[in-house]
Scaffold this motif. Structure first.
Motif, PDB file in Angstrom:
ATOM      1  N   ASP A 697     -33.872  11.957  -8.925  1.00 46.00           N
ATOM      2  CA  ASP A 697     -32.848  13.001  -8.916  1.00 46.00           C
ATOM      3  C   ASP A 697     -32.717  13.650 -10.289  1.00 46.00           C
ATOM      4  OD1 ASP A 697     -32.221  12.531  -6.257  1.00 46.00           O
ATOM      5  OD2 ASP A 697     -30.806  10.926  -6.782  1.00 46.00           O
ATOM      6  N   PRO A 698     -32.871  14.965 -10.350  1.00 46.56           N
ATOM      7  CA  PRO A 698     -32.655  15.652 -11.635  1.00 46.56           C
ATOM      8  C   PRO A 698     -31.213  15.464 -12.103  1.00 46.56           C
ATOM      9  CG  PRO A 698     -33.772  17.084 -10.051  1.00 46.56           C
ATOM     10  CD  PRO A 698     -33.294  15.893  -9.284  1.00 46.56           C
ATOM     11  N   THR A 699     -31.027  15.404 -13.401  1.00 39.30           N
ATOM     12  CA  THR A 699     -29.686  15.242 -13.963  1.00 39.30           C
ATOM     13  C   THR A 699     -29.085  16.610 -14.265  1.00 39.30           C
ATOM     14  OG1 THR A 699     -30.530  15.163 -16.229  1.00 39.30           O
ATOM     15  CG2 THR A 699     -30.392  13.069 -15.042  1.00 39.30           C
ATOM     16  N   PRO A 700     -27.786  16.684 -14.555  1.00 39.06           N
ATOM     17  CA  PRO A 700     -27.207  17.970 -14.979  1.00 39.06           C
ATOM     18  C   PRO A 700     -27.923  18.557 -16.188  1.00 39.06           C
ATOM     19  CG  PRO A 700     -25.452  16.411 -14.447  1.00 39.06           C
ATOM     20  CD  PRO A 700     -26.739  15.650 -14.355  1.00 39.06           C
ATOM     21  N   VAL A 701     -28.450  17.690 -17.068  1.00 37.86           N
ATOM     22  CA  VAL A 701     -29.199  18.174 -18.236  1.00 37.86           C
ATOM     23  C   VAL A 701     -30.451  18.926 -17.792  1.00 37.86           C
ATOM     24  CG1 VAL A 701     -30.460  17.472 -20.317  1.00 37.86           C
ATOM     25  CG2 VAL A 701     -28.323  16.318 -19.713  1.00 37.86           C
ATOM     26  N   THR A 702     -31.114  18.423 -16.737  1.00 38.76           N
ATOM     27  CA  THR A 702     -32.310  19.096 -16.202  1.00 38.76           C
ATOM     28  C   THR A 702     -31.976  20.535 -15.819  1.00 38.76           C
ATOM     29  OG1 THR A 702     -32.887  16.957 -15.211  1.00 38.76           O
ATOM     30  CG2 THR A 702     -34.221  18.847 -14.567  1.00 38.76           C
ATOM     31  N   TYR A 703     -30.867  20.707 -15.106  1.00 40.14           N
ATOM     32  CA  TYR A 703     -30.485  22.050 -14.656  1.00 40.14           C
ATOM     33  C   TYR A 703     -29.982  22.911 -15.815  1.00 40.14           C
ATOM     34  CZ  TYR A 703     -31.157  20.273  -9.967  1.00 40.14           C
ATOM     35  OH  TYR A 703     -31.715  19.747  -8.838  1.00 40.14           O
ATOM     36  N   ASN A 704     -29.355  22.289 -16.797  1.00 39.67           N
ATOM     37  CA  ASN A 704     -28.968  23.052 -18.002  1.00 39.67           C
ATOM     38  C   ASN A 704     -30.201  23.664 -18.663  1.00 39.67           C
ATOM     39  OD1 ASN A 704     -26.347  22.282 -17.594  1.00 39.67           O
ATOM     40  ND2 ASN A 704     -26.326  20.689 -19.168  1.00 39.67           N
ATOM     41  N   THR A 734     -22.721  20.611 -15.460  1.00 47.18           N
ATOM     42  CA  THR A 734     -21.870  20.458 -16.637  1.00 47.18           C
ATOM     43  C   THR A 734     -21.340  21.813 -17.070  1.00 47.18           C
ATOM     44  OG1 THR A 734     -23.674  20.712 -18.217  1.00 47.18           O
ATOM     45  CG2 THR A 734     -23.250  18.490 -17.409  1.00 47.18           C
ATOM     46  N   LYS A 735     -20.419  21.764 -17.994  1.00 47.70           N
ATOM     47  CA  LYS A 735     -19.837  23.000 -18.533  1.00 47.70           C
ATOM     48  C   LYS A 735     -20.902  23.840 -19.236  1.00 47.70           C
ATOM     49  CE  LYS A 735     -16.228  24.408 -21.778  1.00 47.70           C
ATOM     50  NZ  LYS A 735     -15.199  23.924 -22.739  1.00 47.70           N
ATOM     51  N   VAL A 736     -21.914  23.157 -19.798  1.00 50.00           N
ATOM     52  CA  VAL A 736     -22.984  23.855 -20.525  1.00 50.00           C
ATOM     53  C   VAL A 736     -23.691  24.864 -19.631  1.00 50.00           C
ATOM     54  CG1 VAL A 736     -25.182  23.550 -21.735  1.00 50.00           C
ATOM     55  CG2 VAL A 736     -23.313  21.926 -22.096  1.00 50.00           C
ATOM     56  N   ALA A 737     -23.928  24.506 -18.356  1.00 51.89           N
ATOM     57  CA  ALA A 737     -24.617  25.407 -17.428  1.00 51.89           C
ATOM     58  C   ALA A 737     -23.849  26.718 -17.284  1.00 51.89           C
ATOM     59  CB  ALA A 737     -24.785  24.732 -16.077  1.00 51.89           C
ATOM     60  N   TYR A 738     -22.505  26.599 -17.172  1.00 55.30           N
ATOM     61  CA  TYR A 738     -21.674  27.801 -17.015  1.00 55.30           C
ATOM     62  C   TYR A 738     -21.617  28.620 -18.309  1.00 55.30           C
ATOM     63  CZ  TYR A 738     -20.116  26.039 -12.492  1.00 55.30           C
ATOM     64  OH  TYR A 738     -20.077  25.620 -11.198  1.00 55.30           O
ATOM     65  N   THR A 739     -21.395  27.965 -19.434  1.00 56.09           N
ATOM     66  CA  THR A 739     -21.297  28.709 -20.706  1.00 56.09           C
ATOM     67  C   THR A 739     -22.610  29.409 -21.044  1.00 56.09           C
ATOM     68  OG1 THR A 739     -21.818  26.660 -21.910  1.00 56.09           O
ATOM     69  CG2 THR A 739     -19.497  27.220 -21.653  1.00 56.09           C
ATOM     70  N   THR A 740     -23.733  28.782 -20.637  1.00 49.99           N
ATOM     71  CA  THR A 740     -25.048  29.402 -20.894  1.00 49.99           C
ATOM     72  C   THR A 740     -25.193  30.698 -20.118  1.00 49.99           C
ATOM     73  OG1 THR A 740     -26.067  27.238 -21.262  1.00 49.99           O
ATOM     74  CG2 THR A 740     -27.545  29.050 -20.725  1.00 49.99           C
ATOM     75  N   ILE A 741     -24.860  30.659 -18.825  1.00 50.76           N
ATOM     76  CA  ILE A 741     -25.051  31.852 -17.989  1.00 50.76           C
ATOM     77  C   ILE A 741     -23.984  32.909 -18.298  1.00 50.76           C
ATOM     78  CG2 ILE A 741     -23.661  31.270 -15.923  1.00 50.76           C
ATOM     79  CD1 ILE A 741     -26.290  32.016 -14.330  1.00 50.76           C
TER      80      ILE A 741
END
Length: 844
Positions: A697-704, A734-741
């Motif tokens: 399973d990919p982690t949230p870091v993978t998707y970030n 994670t919050k990082v995914a949202y702040t990045t986009i």
């Protein structure tokens, strides 16, 4: 004549039963000959010592027993006038011997009575006399009981003397064969196997036939030895009729030695015989097959069983279902459960427990719960074992809520939790940081009458230390000692570890120093915890000082000690000194470097970009036959990625699978990030698909990483699609995914989408700070999107966030450049209202 008459008359009047209260039996272990030598003179109280015809107690007792019978013999009216009478072993032998022919039942009763009422120890002779009486009457249970009592007194190595007595004194007696056979049987059942074999040898010399029951008993005791086959050969030579139990014992012996094929051959050989294959024999072989991991072979045995006209029982199915569950074949296990019902064999509680445990081992707790529901439908209630397995399963995957719910369900059904269930729940609560709840559960456990052990206390102490509740941990520690549950190195280690993990190094050192006063610090584990704590807190000096201390105390360091110090030296930037440790100190203490040792050093060289030394260490590992771990390979892959050798990194990933090592998410994330930086988004997503293919399973870091790659080097629309699909699939982000986009859309000028994603971030309950608003506003201002920045500023105010000085200055500057003076005055008024003072630039 008168004297003779009076004497005779007196004897006639005295020929009555002796009272139980006045008979005193000599219970000496001395031989009968010695007893006769010391036999006291028996003189009735009414006869003169010069009476020439004293009463013979043996003759009188025998006469009374014959005439009156046993029940009247022990009646109170016949036992008043014989105080002081003594009977010794020899006299009892004569009494029983006299009774055996004319009153055999009375002889048996008399022997029982003397033993039960007076604890009289009968001679071997009396025991064998009564044994022959019982054997002649086919009273074999009583025969076995008499011989068992005799052998308890005689003990092991008594077979030679007992056999000699049987041969010399009882050779031609009726039922002598049965007594010999039972003697061998009782020796065997009493686990005096050598004595039993001695009796069998004597029976063979006398041409006496041994029963199959005696043979079976010996076979059972010898089933794990080669003597079993000599005995079985003797059975066949003597043409002794075998039983089904004989075959079962032989098969069990073969299976215990893992000779499964020989066991199956024996089954086939006995097919068609009266003592042929039984369900028990098949179950034994199936059980062994499953323990050896041959579930398929066990399934084939079910077919063979049906071929011989035998029907599997519940135990057969449970064995096979358990084997399939252990092998992870849950679908087949469920199929056999259905097959049970088709053949009218009802699944029992054990069946469902096995299935629930199988799902638990695979981490499929939904399947385990479905099994429990099926139990309830069938009218079967889950037992303590089933509930314990479910609680363990849920706690292993961190689902403490479900574990506690199961506890409530158990208590509502009147099922008391055991110590294992409580310990698992306590451990899970402590790991989740719910130490107060764990303490409440601990008190519940004590109230239920379950005693906490050292492990339970250690779990709580470590949990409290991790939560910085050191005083409560020490209180529990004292309570444990008061209960005489003495702490071991694990308990002390739990306190030390908890203190170190909370960076309470001064408190940890104080506790450690108190242990130094005793012998506890001879345990290298406690030193290792302290050294590791100092290393992780960046205090390599104190770590080295402790190392020198243990050397002075002549405590041999372990490889864990050295690994911690090597890690500390690397962390301190002295990689050369760390490698010197590898070459000198480890070898000095006769230790072998471990995979961790090399991996730590290799990671340090990787951080320095020194790939030459990294690969030198990798070759050194292989030369010493130290297998690299998946972490070792991840370090090498990271080094290759730093040098942009991406194809080599991919090949190394393939090598890992070839060597049976499974890359983890960190391994894949390292390569995926590198391909994203190389703007090869396609390969990055191929690696993501490969993770899913390997059930990783990919982690949230993978998707970030993937979202950031799409935002920087790919198509922003693809980033939107990916984030949308992840949200739809309820995949954790994670919050990082949202702040990045959000940042990417701000840069592109699409404020509406930035606001939408910002709202999603708020709805997902991520912690939003003034800095998040400031970051967006700042980017909008830099893009000269003043109206959009103003809109976002008002959104911040409506969400209840007070602006800080920095954000006000940024947006004021933007308004000024746009000539929006009214907005500047509005902003200044808002600042004053919020307690902020406009700076010189704003006032100007």
């Amino acid at each position: 004549m008168l004297n003779k008459w009076n004497s005779l008359h007196l004897r006639i009047n005295r020929q009555i039963l002796f009272p139980a209260s006045s008979l005193i039996f000599s219970n000496s272990t001395v031989s009968a000959a010695k007893l006769d030598f010391h036999e006291p003179t028996i003189i009735p109280t009414s006869i003169s010592p010069i009476d020439p015809n004293p009463i013979d107690p043996v003759r009188d007792i025998v006469a009374n027993l014959k005439n009156l019978g046993f029940r009247r013999f022990i009646g109170e009216n016949y036992i008043r006038n014989f105080d002081g009478l003594r009977l010794n072993e020899s006299q009892v032998d004569r009494i029983i011997d006299c009774l055996r022919t004319e009153s055999p039942d009375v002889a048996v009763q008399f022997l029982y009575w003397l033993r039960s009422e007076y604890g009289f120890k009968h001679s071997r002779y009396s025991s064998f006399v009564v044994s022959h009486v019982l054997a002649s009457k086919k009273r074999f249970k009583e025969l076995r009981f008499v011989l068992e009592q005799m052998l308890q007194e005689e003990g092991s190595d008594s077979a030679p003397s007992l056999c000699e007595l049987l041969m010399n004194s009882f050779r031609d007696w009726e039922s002598n064969i049965e007594v010999w056979d039972m003697l061998a049987f009782v020796f065997s059942r009493s686990e005096m196997v050598h004595d039993a074999l001695f009796v069998l040898a004597k029976m063979k010399d006398l041409n006496l036939k041994v029963s199959i029951q005696t043979y079976n008993s010996l076979l059972y005791n010898l089933r794990y030895t080669d003597i079993m086959w000599d005995l079985y050969h003797e059975i066949k030579v003597n043409a002794t009729p075998q039983s089904v139990y004989t075959t079962s014992i032989l098969i069990d012996g073969l299976c215990q030695k893992s000779r499964v094929q020989d066991a199956v051959l024996l089954l086939q050989e006995t097919a068609g015989e009266e003592f042929g294959p039984s369900v028990v024999s098949f179950n034994t072989i199936m059980s062994r097959c499953c323990k050896l991991g041959f579930a398929e072979a066990a399934k084939a045995l079910v077919c063979m069983m049906l071929k011989y006209g035998l029907h599997p029982d519940a135990y057969s199915y449970n064995i096979l279902i358990h084997g399939l569950c252990v092998a992870g074949s849950m679908e087949e296990a469920l199929e056999f459960t259905n097959d049970m019902q088709k053949h009218e064999v009802k699944p029992n509680t054990l069946t469902y427990h096995i299935l629930a445990k199988g799902f638990h081992l695979l981490g499929q707790m939904a399947g385990a719960w479905e099994i429990i529901q099926n139990m309830l439908v069938k009218g079967l209630n889950p037992d303590l074992v089933t509930y314990t397995a479910l609680i363990c399963g849920h706690c292993q995957i961190g689902n403490i809520e479900e574990g506690l719910r199961l506890r409530e369900e158990m208590l509502s059904q009147g099922i008391q939790l055991n110590a294992i269930s409580y310990s698992v729940l306590l451990s899970c609560l402590c790991k989740s940081g719910l130490v107060d709840e764990a303490l409440r559960l601990f008190h519940e456990m004590e109230t239920a009458g379950l005693n906490a052990d050292l492990v339970t206390y250690s779990i709580l102490i470590q949990g409290l230390c991790k939560q910085e509740k050191v005083l409560k941990a020490i209180q529990l520690y004292d309570e444990m000692c008061l209960k005489k549950i003495y702490p071991n190195s694990f308990t002390h280690g739990a306190i030390l570890l908890g203190l170190c993990e909370n960076e309470m190094m001064s408190e940890a050192r104080m506790y450690f120093d108190t242990l130094t006063l005793g012998d506890l610090t001879q345990d290298i584990i406690l030193y290792n915890i302290m050294i590791d704590g100092y290393v992780k807190s960046g205090n390599i000096g104190e770590a080295l000082q402790l190392y020198n201390q243990l050397i002075e105390k002549r405590i041999t360091p372990s490889i864990v000690t050295c690994n911690s110090l090597i890690y500390g030296l690397c962390k301190n930037g002295t990689v050369a000194e760390a490698r010197r440790w590898l070459l000198e100190n480890i070898m000095l203490h006769g230790l072998e470097p471990s995979t961790v040792t090399y991996t730590v050093l290799m990671n340090a060289y990787c951080e320095e970009g020194n790939m030459q030394c990294l690969f030198e260490l990798l070759e050194e590992m292989r030369a010493k036959a130290i297998g690299p771990s998946h972490i070792t390979y991840t370090v090498v892959i990271k080094g290759l990625c730093k040098q942009w050798k991406l194809q080599e990194a991919i090949r190394l990933l393939e090598d890992m699978y070839a060597e049976g090592l499974t890359p983890d998410q960190i391994t894949y994330n390292t390569i995926i990030q590198c391909f994203c930086k190389a703007k090869d988004i396609k390969t990055a997503f191929q690696l993501h698909e490969e993770m899913l293919l390997h059930k990783l399973d990919p982690t949230p870091v993978t998707y970030n990483i993937l979202i950031n790659g799409l935002c920087l080097y790919g198509d922003l629309k693809d980033a939107d699609s990916l984030l949308f699909s992840l949200q739809k699939s309820n995949i954790s982000l994670t919050k990082v995914a949202y702040t990045t986009i959000i940042k990417a859309h701000c840069v592109k000028g699409d404020v509406n989408k930035a606001v939408v994603y910002f709202r999603h971030m708020v709805e997902n309950r991520f912690e939003i700070s003034i800095r998040d608003y400031s970051s967006v506003i700042n980017r909008l201002c830099k893009r000269c999107l003043i109206s959009e920045a103003k809109s976002f500023f008002h959104m911040m105010l409506s969400d209840g966030y007070r602006p800080d000085q920095q954000i006000c200055e940024v947006i004021c500057n933007a308004f000024n450049q746009g000539g929006d003076i009214s907005s500047i005055f509005e902003l200044a008024a808002g600042m004053i209202k919020s307690g902020l003072v406009p700076d010189k630039f704003m006032r100007k």
